[in-house]
Design a protein around this motif. Structure first.
Motif, PDB file in Angstrom:
ATOM      1  N   ARG A 128       0.829  -1.208   0.000  1.00  0.00           N
ATOM      2  CA  ARG A 128       0.000   0.000   0.000  1.00  0.00           C
ATOM      3  C   ARG A 128       0.865   1.260   0.000  1.00  0.00           C
ATOM      4  N   LEU A 129       2.000   1.233   0.718  1.00  0.00           N
ATOM      5  CA  LEU A 129       2.917   2.370   0.690  1.00  0.00           C
ATOM      6  C   LEU A 129       3.466   2.574  -0.721  1.00  0.00           C
ATOM      7  N   ALA A 130       3.840   1.496  -1.382  1.00  0.00           N
ATOM      8  CA  ALA A 130       4.368   1.597  -2.745  1.00  0.00           C
ATOM      9  C   ALA A 130       3.347   2.243  -3.670  1.00  0.00           C
ATOM     10  N   GLN A 131       2.094   1.902  -3.512  1.00  0.00           N
ATOM     11  CA  GLN A 131       1.048   2.487  -4.345  1.00  0.00           C
ATOM     12  C   GLN A 131       0.899   3.983  -4.074  1.00  0.00           C
ATOM     13  N   LEU A 132       1.054   4.387  -2.826  1.00  0.00           N
ATOM     14  CA  LEU A 132       0.888   5.790  -2.467  1.00  0.00           C
ATOM     15  C   LEU A 132       1.998   6.679  -3.020  1.00  0.00           C
ATOM     16  N   VAL A 133       3.213   6.137  -3.115  1.00  0.00           N
ATOM     17  CA  VAL A 133       4.354   6.981  -3.495  1.00  0.00           C
ATOM     18  C   VAL A 133       4.722   6.837  -4.963  1.00  0.00           C
ATOM     19  N   ALA A 134       4.010   6.017  -5.680  1.00  0.00           N
ATOM     20  CA  ALA A 134       4.394   5.737  -7.068  1.00  0.00           C
ATOM     21  C   ALA A 134       4.368   6.974  -7.953  1.00  0.00           C
ATOM     22  N   ASP A 135       3.508   7.956  -7.625  1.00  0.00           N
ATOM     23  CA  ASP A 135       3.395   9.135  -8.492  1.00  0.00           C
ATOM     24  C   ASP A 135       4.217  10.321  -8.001  1.00  0.00           C
ATOM     25  N   CYS A 136       5.071  10.123  -6.980  1.00  0.00           N
ATOM     26  CA  CYS A 136       5.893  11.222  -6.463  1.00  0.00           C
ATOM     27  C   CYS A 136       6.980  11.592  -7.472  1.00  0.00           C
ATOM     28  N   GLU A 137       7.341  12.873  -7.513  1.00  0.00           N
ATOM     29  CA  GLU A 137       8.338  13.322  -8.483  1.00  0.00           C
ATOM     30  C   GLU A 137       9.692  12.669  -8.250  1.00  0.00           C
ATOM     31  N   GLN A 138      10.106  12.598  -6.971  1.00  0.00           N
ATOM     32  CA  GLN A 138      11.377  11.943  -6.659  1.00  0.00           C
ATOM     33  C   GLN A 138      11.267  11.229  -5.327  1.00  0.00           C
ATOM     34  N   VAL A 139      11.689   9.966  -5.316  1.00  0.00           N
ATOM     35  CA  VAL A 139      11.696   9.161  -4.099  1.00  0.00           C
ATOM     36  C   VAL A 139      13.091   8.577  -3.925  1.00  0.00           C
ATOM     37  N   LEU A 140      13.664   8.748  -2.744  1.00  0.00           N
ATOM     38  CA  LEU A 140      14.955   8.155  -2.408  1.00  0.00           C
ATOM     39  C   LEU A 140      14.707   7.068  -1.371  1.00  0.00           C
ATOM     40  N   ILE A 141      15.149   5.856  -1.677  1.00  0.00           N
ATOM     41  CA  ILE A 141      14.913   4.702  -0.814  1.00  0.00           C
ATOM     42  C   ILE A 141      16.245   4.092  -0.401  1.00  0.00           C
ATOM     43  N   THR A 142      16.366   3.719   0.873  1.00  0.00           N
ATOM     44  CA  THR A 142      17.514   2.930   1.317  1.00  0.00           C
ATOM     45  C   THR A 142      17.000   1.595   1.829  1.00  0.00           C
ATOM     46  N   ALA A 143      17.753   0.544   1.588  1.00  0.00           N
ATOM     47  CA  ALA A 143      17.372  -0.796   2.049  1.00  0.00           C
ATOM     48  C   ALA A 143      18.613  -1.657   2.159  1.00  0.00           C
ATOM     49  N   ALA A 144      18.611  -2.543   3.136  1.00  0.00           N
ATOM     50  CA  ALA A 144      19.729  -3.471   3.311  1.00  0.00           C
ATOM     51  C   ALA A 144      19.568  -4.699   2.423  1.00  0.00           C
ATOM     52  N   VAL A 145      18.329  -5.063   2.168  1.00  0.00           N
ATOM     53  CA  VAL A 145      18.034  -6.272   1.392  1.00  0.00           C
ATOM     54  C   VAL A 145      17.165  -5.898   0.202  1.00  0.00           C
ATOM     55  N   PRO A 146      17.553  -6.234  -1.020  1.00  0.00           N
ATOM     56  CA  PRO A 146      16.766  -5.860  -2.196  1.00  0.00           C
ATOM     57  C   PRO A 146      15.316  -6.316  -2.121  1.00  0.00           C
ATOM     58  N   ASP A 147      15.071  -7.472  -1.538  1.00  0.00           N
ATOM     59  CA  ASP A 147      13.707  -7.994  -1.477  1.00  0.00           C
ATOM     60  C   ASP A 147      12.791  -7.178  -0.574  1.00  0.00           C
ATOM     61  N   ASP A 148      13.384  -6.310   0.270  1.00  0.00           N
ATOM     62  CA  ASP A 148      12.546  -5.457   1.125  1.00  0.00           C
ATOM     63  C   ASP A 148      11.787  -4.416   0.310  1.00  0.00           C
ATOM     64  N   VAL A 149      12.318  -4.031  -0.839  1.00  0.00           N
ATOM     65  CA  VAL A 149      11.717  -2.967  -1.641  1.00  0.00           C
ATOM     66  C   VAL A 149      10.698  -3.590  -2.586  1.00  0.00           C
ATOM     67  N   PRO A 150       9.447  -3.124  -2.554  1.00  0.00           N
ATOM     68  CA  PRO A 150       8.444  -3.669  -3.468  1.00  0.00           C
ATOM     69  C   PRO A 150       8.891  -3.562  -4.919  1.00  0.00           C
ATOM     70  N   ALA A 151       8.604  -4.586  -5.699  1.00  0.00           N
ATOM     71  CA  ALA A 151       9.073  -4.650  -7.085  1.00  0.00           C
ATOM     72  C   ALA A 151       8.618  -3.453  -7.900  1.00  0.00           C
ATOM     73  N   GLU A 152       7.411  -2.934  -7.607  1.00  0.00           N
ATOM     74  CA  GLU A 152       6.898  -1.808  -8.395  1.00  0.00           C
ATOM     75  C   GLU A 152       7.674  -0.518  -8.166  1.00  0.00           C
ATOM     76  N   LEU A 153       8.521  -0.490  -7.129  1.00  0.00           N
ATOM     77  CA  LEU A 153       9.329   0.707  -6.882  1.00  0.00           C
ATOM     78  C   LEU A 153      10.750   0.574  -7.426  1.00  0.00           C
ATOM     79  N   VAL A 154      11.154  -0.607  -7.815  1.00  0.00           N
ATOM     80  CA  VAL A 154      12.511  -0.769  -8.361  1.00  0.00           C
ATOM     81  C   VAL A 154      12.440  -0.456  -9.859  1.00  0.00           C
ATOM     82  N   THR A 155      12.174   0.810 -10.146  1.00  0.00           N
ATOM     83  CA  THR A 155      11.951   1.233 -11.534  1.00  0.00           C
ATOM     84  C   THR A 155      13.001   2.213 -12.034  1.00  0.00           C
ATOM     85  N   GLY A 156      13.797   2.769 -11.119  1.00  0.00           N
ATOM     86  CA  GLY A 156      14.776   3.774 -11.514  1.00  0.00           C
ATOM     87  C   GLY A 156      16.183   3.329 -11.202  1.00  0.00           C
ATOM     88  N   ALA A 157      17.019   4.309 -10.919  1.00  0.00           N
ATOM     89  CA  ALA A 157      18.429   4.027 -10.653  1.00  0.00           C
ATOM     90  C   ALA A 157      18.592   3.256  -9.352  1.00  0.00           C
TER      91      ALA A 157
END
Length: 406
Positions: A363-392
């Protein structure tokens, strides 16, 4: 609004690093302790002139260095601005905007705006009132940077008034009191104790007036902010938690009972009325303040009560509910700034997905998908929802930040 470049020198663990950024989602991946959070902390520092992790600047400077530098290129409405900050512990920090030196560091506020959510934000629900006061005041400054000056004025007035109360303790304390004796008051030639008390009280009255004026302005701004934030908070919590239980944020004031009750009900009196209430309440607690040597009335003593349904969230909300409330507060701040500014602030999600269950992540991923810029940090790649792994995607390890090939 978005960052196109973030550069740090002798900041935290980095001797020097520059990261090129752009709109959309950027993810920093790496094991704990490798410096992911240091990067987004630097971005937050440009926006707020403070760290979300420590209260003082000294820990921000790399061990063995005398200063740190943070540079950020910010694009808004097609125009690029360069912010340069030099952090010098124990001395005045310096700031430059578009390579021009600024007299006051806080004049860079507003060039970059961020909304940052981090594990520390659980303290917004479970922590001390100071955490919630800071949330309100930081958001005030993000909306209108001029409030940084009001906060500084209030802090200065409070410090001076407390110093006067402490210095006058020997004058005002009842000699029959069983409390620990204060040092004997210093009297001028021919000055009686009563004369000294009247002089100190006269000076205190002047400080009362200034504290009431600035404190009323800050309280008024907080009340209006809470009123504006309420609908966004409700909506964000409902979406994140997938529950219909209402979440409320009400203002708990240190003013006398009649006014405090009105503020808790959502009323927003005019500044002049609030200032009068401050002075009236000070008169009620005058003796306690003199005995304790501290100011007991004003926005520095206030709190925001977060409620889930009919119960206070602090002490009653579950761990998952507390996370949802904290996240809803940050997302509500983001939506409010988006509405106010007509552009998105930069949204920073610092190692938060690991704290959320799969439903809240989605649900968080859906809420932030339309933001102009999102910076995410994570220790494990699987923690980040697949729909957000769209940029650099950047790998962070051993002081190096490396962009993955597309």
């Amino acid at each position: 609004m978005h960052l196109t470049s973030l550069s740090v020198t002798d900041f935290r663990s980095y001797p020097s690093v520059t990261v090129d950024l752009g709109p959309g989602v950027t993810t920093f991946l790496g094991r704990n302790g490798q410096g992911k959070t240091n990067l987004v902390e630097a971005a937050g520092y440009v926006a707020t002139l403070a760290s979300h992790r420590v209260a003082q600047d000294a820990p921000l400077v790399r061990f063995g260095s005398t200063s740190a530098v943070v540079r950020a290129e910010v694009v808004r409405d097609g125009r690029t601005s360069l912010v340069e900050l030099e952090i010098v512990p124990g001395k005045a920090n310096r700031a430059r905007l578009n390579r021009s030196a600024l007299t006051r560091q806080r004049d860079v506020l507003g060039t970059l705006r961020t909304v940052l959510f981090a594990p520390e934000d659980l303290a917004l629900v479970k922590g001390d009132p100071s955490e919630r006061r800071r949330f309100l005041d930081d958001l005030l400054v993000a909306r209108q940077p001029r409030w940084a000056g009001v906060r500084a004025d209030y802090d200065k007035a409070l410090k001076q008034r407390n110093a006067l109360l402490r210095s006058g303790a020997a004058l005002w304390r009842d000699p029959r009191s069983s409390r620990r004796r204060a040092p004997a008051p210093r009297l001028g030639p021919g000055e009686s104790l009563e004369d000294a008390r009247e002089s100190a009280l006269s000076t205190l009255t002047v400080f009362d007036a200034h504290l009431a004026q600035v404190g009323a302005a800050l309280t008024y701004a907080r009340l209006r902010l809470l009123r504006d934030l309420g609908p966004y908070l409700q909506d964000a919590y409902r979406t994140i938690s997938d529950a219909d239980t209402p979440v409320l944020a009400t203002y708990r004031s240190s003013l006398h009972a009649e006014v405090a009750e009105a503020l808790a009900q959502g009323q927003v009196p005019e500044q002049e009325e609030l200032g009068q209430a401050v002075l009236a309440t000070i008169e009620q607690v005058r003796r306690q303040e003199q005995e304790r040597g501290v100011s007991l009335v004003g926005p520095h003593r206030d709190d925001v009560v977060l409620s889930l349904g009919d119960l206070p969230a602090k002490g009653y909300a579950s761990h998952g509910e507390s996370w949802s409330i904290a996240l809803a507060l940050r997302l509500a701040a983001f939506r409010l700034l988006r509405t106010d500014l007509g552009t998105d602030p930069v949204l920073v999600l610092d190692d938060v997905f690991a704290e959320l269950d799969s439903g809240r992540r989605r649900r968080l991923a859906q809420l932030v998908a339309d933001c102009e810029q999102v910076l995410i940090t994570a220790a494990v790649p699987d923690d980040v929802p697949a729909e957000l792994v769209t940029g650099a995607v950047f790998d962070v390890a051993d002081g190096a930040v490396t962009r993955r090939a597309s």
